[in-house]
Design an enzyme around this catalytic site. Structure first.
Site, short mmCIF file in Angstrom:
data_model
loop_
_atom_site.label_atom_id
_atom_site.label_comp_id
_atom_site.label_asym_id
_atom_site.label_seq_id
_atom_site.Cartn_x
_atom_site.Cartn_y
_atom_site.Cartn_z
N HIS A 159 -1.16 2.77 5.74
CA HIS A 159 -1.85 2.16 6.89
C HIS A 159 -2.64 3.19 7.70
O HIS A 159 -3.35 2.82 8.63
CB HIS A 159 -0.87 1.44 7.82
N ASP A 194 2.45 -2.52 -2.31
CA ASP A 194 3.25 -2.77 -1.10
C ASP A 194 3.00 -4.20 -0.61
O ASP A 194 1.94 -4.78 -0.83
CB ASP A 194 2.82 -1.76 -0.02
ZN ZN Z 1 4.67 -2.49 3.71
#
Ligand code: ZN
Length: 352
Positions: A159, A194
């Protein structure tokens, strides 16, 4: 036998709390995750190596210097100004092209994208060590001739973009590993499995055609990170066509996930990848506290088996996956089916 990398310094960061539905809650990205993942490594019998210190250059190849300075200096600055033990922002700019503030709260809002990437006294030390773990795994493949390696990265990274932390991530370990591989290989793919869209990774390589980014994740219209991860986001400028998103309906299980993975594997093949980074989140598990998707341990085995058919060098970088009854089992199933104990058999290790 595949090699794993990990540094004990990665255990030092503890973000403690984040804000959910307006409330402070315990942060699920805890040091214990790494200890649980270690049990799967031990069960497989993989050798665990401490990373070498490759310094700042490989990290600065992905992240802005202003951001790297911020990560290293904001905590003492925050404390000296009377702040609490965690740096958490309370304001964000509309965009990040404007003036860079002098005030610590302004800097925190500039570089921390949400409230789930608090900075404690030890955050930099752990994030730096996690990045070094990814670099050592990538170099073991790039320079050491290994077919594959596993980086037990924690804190995770996908992220984080060039100047922005978010979602428990500070340094983008997968992106750093891909850039390391890029020094030897012309075409590198990052395959992110993910639960959450790899928005930082997408952003970093969005205008590049030499690194293909692919992400399979819960539909961002209904799930974090919300603003990125739709199928229409395919890249920009030179990177048009080199970003692929596979958003899945909430609650999707093994078969839906594997069908998307089939499409991603075809895209990697068509791209002609010379090397691959697998951004291995395990939070698509049906047992994960985030509860977005419903992949079973057998599903992770099938995912590992399919990715294990890649014939090019592969670096597996740990991303998310939170404490649950099957966290260790899911890693074990993935790595086992990937071929962690059968790949890289050297002459001395092989049958006599
Ligand atoms: Zn994650």
């Amino acid at each position: 036998m595949m090699r794993a990398y990990f540094s004990d310094d990665q255990l030092r960061h503890h973000g403690k709390t984040f804000i959910v539905a307006g409330e402070k809650k315990p942060i699920p990205e805890v040091p214990e995750r790494a200890e649980i993942l270690h049990t799967a490594i031990a069960r497989l019998g993989l050798e665990v190596c401490a990373p070498s210190d490759a310094g700042m250059a490989p990290i600065a190849a992905i992240h802005d210097n202003q951001y790297l300075d911020f990560l290293q200096t904001i905590y003492p600055e925050w404390i000296a100004a009377g702040g609490s033990e965690l740096v958490i922002p309370n304001i964000h700019p509309f965009d990040r092209n404007g003036p860079y503030p002098r005030h610590h709260a302004g800097k925190a809002g500039f570089h921390l994208g949400d409230t789930s990437c608090p900075i404690s006294e030890t955050t930099w030390q752990s994030a730096y060590a996690s990045a070094q773990t990814a670099i050592s795994a990538a170099r073991h493949v790039r320079d050491g001739g290994a077919q594959s390696a596993y980086a037990l990265c924690r804190p995770p990274g996908h992220h984080a973009s060039s100047n922005l932390a978010g979602g428990f991530c500070y340094l983008n370990n997968s992106a750093i590993a891909a850039q390391e591989l890029r020094e030897k290989y012309d075409r590198v793919a990052i395959l992110d499995v993910d639960l959450h869209h790899g928005n930082g990774t997408q952003h970093i390589f969005y205008e590049r055609s030499d690194i293909l980014t692919l992400s399979i994740h819960a539909d961002p219209m209904d799930f974090y990170p919300f603003f990125w991860g739709n199928a229409e986001e395919t890249g920009a400028k030179d990177g048009i066509g080199f970003n692929k998103n596979y958003p899945l309906a909430l609650g999707s299980g093994d078969d839906v996930f594997l069908a998307a993975l089939d499409r991603a594997m075809v895209a990697i093949d068509e791209f002609g990848a010379d090397a691959v980074v697998v951004a291995l989140g395990l939070d698509a598990s049906r047992d994960d506290p985030f509860g977005g998707l419903a992949v079973s341990p057998d599903g992770f085995s099938r995912i590992g088996e399919k990715i294990g058919t890649l014939t090019c060098p592969t670096v597996i970088v740990q991303e998310g996956g939170y404490v649950s009854v099957t966290l260790a089992e899911n890693l074990y199933q993935f790595l086992s089916a990937f071929g962690a104990t059968t790949k890289n058999i050297s002459i001395s290790e092989g049958p006599k």
